[in-house]
Design a protein around this motif. Structure first.
Motif, PDB file in Angstrom:
ATOM      1  N   LEU A 159      -9.696  -5.714   2.936  1.00 30.39           N
ATOM      2  CA  LEU A 159      -8.532  -6.581   2.744  1.00 30.39           C
ATOM      3  C   LEU A 159      -7.533  -5.920   1.794  1.00 30.39           C
ATOM      4  O   LEU A 159      -6.327  -5.942   2.039  1.00 30.39           O
ATOM      5  CB  LEU A 159      -8.968  -7.940   2.205  1.00 30.39           C
ATOM      6  CG  LEU A 159      -7.895  -9.014   2.003  1.00 30.39           C
ATOM      7  CD1 LEU A 159      -8.484 -10.403   2.192  1.00 30.39           C
ATOM      8  CD2 LEU A 159      -7.235  -8.924   0.641  1.00 30.39           C
ATOM      9  N   HIS A 160      -8.027  -5.330   0.723  1.00 29.18           N
ATOM     10  CA  HIS A 160      -7.151  -4.667  -0.244  1.00 29.18           C
ATOM     11  C   HIS A 160      -6.332  -3.553   0.405  1.00 29.18           C
ATOM     12  O   HIS A 160      -5.188  -3.319   0.030  1.00 29.18           O
ATOM     13  CB  HIS A 160      -7.979  -4.081  -1.390  1.00 29.18           C
ATOM     14  CG  HIS A 160      -8.550  -5.124  -2.296  1.00 29.18           C
ATOM     15  ND1 HIS A 160      -9.591  -4.859  -3.168  1.00 29.18           N
ATOM     16  CD2 HIS A 160      -8.239  -6.435  -2.481  1.00 29.18           C
ATOM     17  CE1 HIS A 160      -9.882  -5.967  -3.835  1.00 29.18           C
ATOM     18  NE2 HIS A 160      -9.082  -6.924  -3.437  1.00 29.18           N
ATOM     19  N   LEU A 163      -3.240  -5.250   1.957  1.00 34.12           N
ATOM     20  CA  LEU A 163      -2.724  -6.361   1.169  1.00 34.12           C
ATOM     21  C   LEU A 163      -1.208  -6.488   1.263  1.00 34.12           C
ATOM     22  O   LEU A 163      -0.668  -7.554   1.553  1.00 34.12           O
ATOM     23  CB  LEU A 163      -3.143  -6.170  -0.293  1.00 34.12           C
ATOM     24  CG  LEU A 163      -3.197  -7.391  -1.197  1.00 34.12           C
ATOM     25  CD1 LEU A 163      -4.101  -8.467  -0.628  1.00 34.12           C
ATOM     26  CD2 LEU A 163      -3.684  -6.980  -2.587  1.00 34.12           C
ATOM     27  N   ILE A 174      -1.256 -10.240   3.202  1.00 33.83           N
ATOM     28  CA  ILE A 174      -1.258 -11.558   2.569  1.00 33.83           C
ATOM     29  C   ILE A 174       0.146 -11.856   2.066  1.00 33.83           C
ATOM     30  O   ILE A 174       0.725 -11.066   1.316  1.00 33.83           O
ATOM     31  CB  ILE A 174      -2.241 -11.616   1.378  1.00 33.83           C
ATOM     32  CG1 ILE A 174      -3.691 -11.407   1.861  1.00 33.83           C
ATOM     33  CG2 ILE A 174      -2.118 -12.945   0.640  1.00 33.83           C
ATOM     34  CD1 ILE A 174      -4.233 -12.515   2.739  1.00 33.83           C
ATOM     35  N   TYR A 209      -0.544 -10.077  -6.048  1.00 31.01           N
ATOM     36  CA  TYR A 209      -1.186  -8.840  -5.631  1.00 31.01           C
ATOM     37  C   TYR A 209      -2.127  -8.240  -6.683  1.00 31.01           C
ATOM     38  O   TYR A 209      -3.258  -7.863  -6.347  1.00 31.01           O
ATOM     39  CB  TYR A 209      -0.138  -7.835  -5.159  1.00 31.01           C
ATOM     40  CG  TYR A 209       0.539  -8.251  -3.862  1.00 31.01           C
ATOM     41  CD1 TYR A 209      -0.214  -8.772  -2.804  1.00 31.01           C
ATOM     42  CD2 TYR A 209       1.905  -8.161  -3.682  1.00 31.01           C
ATOM     43  CE1 TYR A 209       0.386  -9.159  -1.615  1.00 31.01           C
ATOM     44  CE2 TYR A 209       2.514  -8.554  -2.496  1.00 31.01           C
ATOM     45  CZ  TYR A 209       1.750  -9.050  -1.472  1.00 31.01           C
ATOM     46  OH  TYR A 209       2.343  -9.446  -0.303  1.00 31.01           O
ATOM     47  N   LEU A 212      -5.262 -10.531  -6.715  1.00 29.74           N
ATOM     48  CA  LEU A 212      -6.131 -10.352  -5.544  1.00 29.74           C
ATOM     49  C   LEU A 212      -6.867  -9.009  -5.606  1.00 29.74           C
ATOM     50  O   LEU A 212      -7.982  -8.888  -5.090  1.00 29.74           O
ATOM     51  CB  LEU A 212      -5.319 -10.462  -4.250  1.00 29.74           C
ATOM     52  CG  LEU A 212      -4.789 -11.864  -3.923  1.00 29.74           C
ATOM     53  CD1 LEU A 212      -3.972 -11.840  -2.639  1.00 29.74           C
ATOM     54  CD2 LEU A 212      -5.946 -12.865  -3.795  1.00 29.74           C
TER      55      LEU A 212
END
Length: 362
Positions: A159-160, A163, A174, A209, A212
């Motif tokens: 996911l990172h 991002l 995201i 950011y 997360l």
């Protein structure tokens, strides 16, 4: 339960509610009641509501006080106007919840938003839902460009890697907005502590950011869209911010520092596209009806930005093949300009040609 004295963002405070909802407020009297009532009517009850009146000149402050008299879950802060970052900081300083939610004062929530999100937490550091974009023409359901699911371990690392940029211009994995997310207070507070007060652009991105990136477990709920985000009429053709590019430079400096400390890959392979997107919007703003400068001065301003060292450094990782041609041609700016579009197109092609040469092919 006795509350410990607040000693700053990093200080220990007794957690005696599950959730702290913080609303920064400035001249929001038209929509504020609907926003507050949508929170008070939540089926989830274990929360406190912190209303931060950021020096409003209308009746917003009085509205806050009226609701505080009616419900002891509400705390009100009245402060001199300092902007959204300042208001968010003030609200977080007195927050006691295990989790924190930020809500914009002109938006509203479905009554089951927090109940459903907490039922899906499973100990997550951050919970993210979809939202409804509300315009005068109707509503549309929006979601993130990352699939729904629980991300931890290797999955959260994946996911990172998407991002800020998924590989398609411009799609963030995201959405940076704070308002459709729940963060553990222990996750968001260290980031908030270092955010400078002079941030006037990307106020959500600077928190979302980095936070997360620090999260070990993230829940994404795309299909659940209980947050109603009110979008005001498009003002790109009439609005102008003289300090827009200065604000991008400040935002870039902060994100470069914070994200590189967490993962150099994001700074090298994702951040440049986010900044390229902001530059694109800035060029539209420079050519907008709201900018009363003469045409020649507008062109000089754009030339100065394109030739600046900070922009050269910021977008050096962008690949030409990942930026569509219509961005380089800037058709929307040409079509919205009030002067002769052929003259505009001639100069824009020259300016954007310079910008394009800054982007290296890998």
């Amino acid at each position: 339960m006795i509350e410990m004295r607040n000693v700053g963002f990093g200080g220990l405070k007794v957690v005696n509610v599950k959730l702290s909802v913080i609303i920064p407020i400035y001249n929001a009297e038209k929509y504020l009641k609907k926003c507050i009532e949508s929170i008070l009517n939540q089926s989830f009850k274990d929360f406190e509501l912190i209303l931060v009146d950021d020096g409003s000149k209308d009746e917003s402050g009085s509205i806050c006080d009226v609701y505080a008299d009616l419900d002891d879950r509400i705390k009100v802060i009245h402060k001199a106007n300092g902007g959204s970052v300042s208001a968010r900081k003030e609200g977080l300083l007195i927050a006691r919840g295990e989790y924190v939610s930020y809500v914009d004062s002109d938006d509203w929530l479905d009554s089951n938003m927090y109940e459903v999100m907490f039922n899906s937490t499973d100990g997550a550091d951050a919970i993210i839902c979809g939202y409804i974009a509300e315009t005068k023409h109707g509503s549309s359901k929006e979601k993130h460009n990352i699939p729904s699911g629980i991300y931890e371990g290797e999955c959260v690392q994946k996911l990172h890697r998407q991002l800020l940029f998924t590989g398609s211009f411009y799609e963030a994995g995201i959405v940076p907005a704070l308002w459709n997310k729940l963060f553990k207070r222990t996750l968001i507070a260290p980031v908030m502590e270092v955010v400078p007060l002079d941030i006037k652009m990307g106020e959500d991105a600077i928190l979302t950011y980095p936070a997360l990136m620090d999260a070990c477990k993230i829940v994404v709920m795309n299909e659940f869209a209980p947050y109603h985000y009110r979008i005001m009429p498009n003002t790109l053709s009439t609005s102008f911010d003289e300090f827009y590019f200065d604000r991008i430079e400040i935002l870039n400096k902060f994100l470069q520092k914070e994200l590189s400390a967490r993962n150099e890959n994001i700074v090298e392979n994702q951040l440049p596209y986010y900044l390229m997107f902001l530059v694109h919007i800035g060029i539209i703003s420079e050519l907008s009806l709201g900018n009363k400068k003469k045409f020649g001065k507008k062109i000089n301003s754009l030339n100065k930005i394109v030739e600046s060292k900070w922009l050269r450094d910021a977008i050096k990782g962008v690949k030409k093949e990942q930026v569509p041609e219509d961005i380089w041609e800037l058709k929307c700016a040409i079509n919205s300009a009030y002067f002769n579009r052929w003259i505009v197109k001639y100069y824009l092609i020259k300016i954007l040609g310079k910008l394009k040469r800054l982007v290296r092919i890998k």
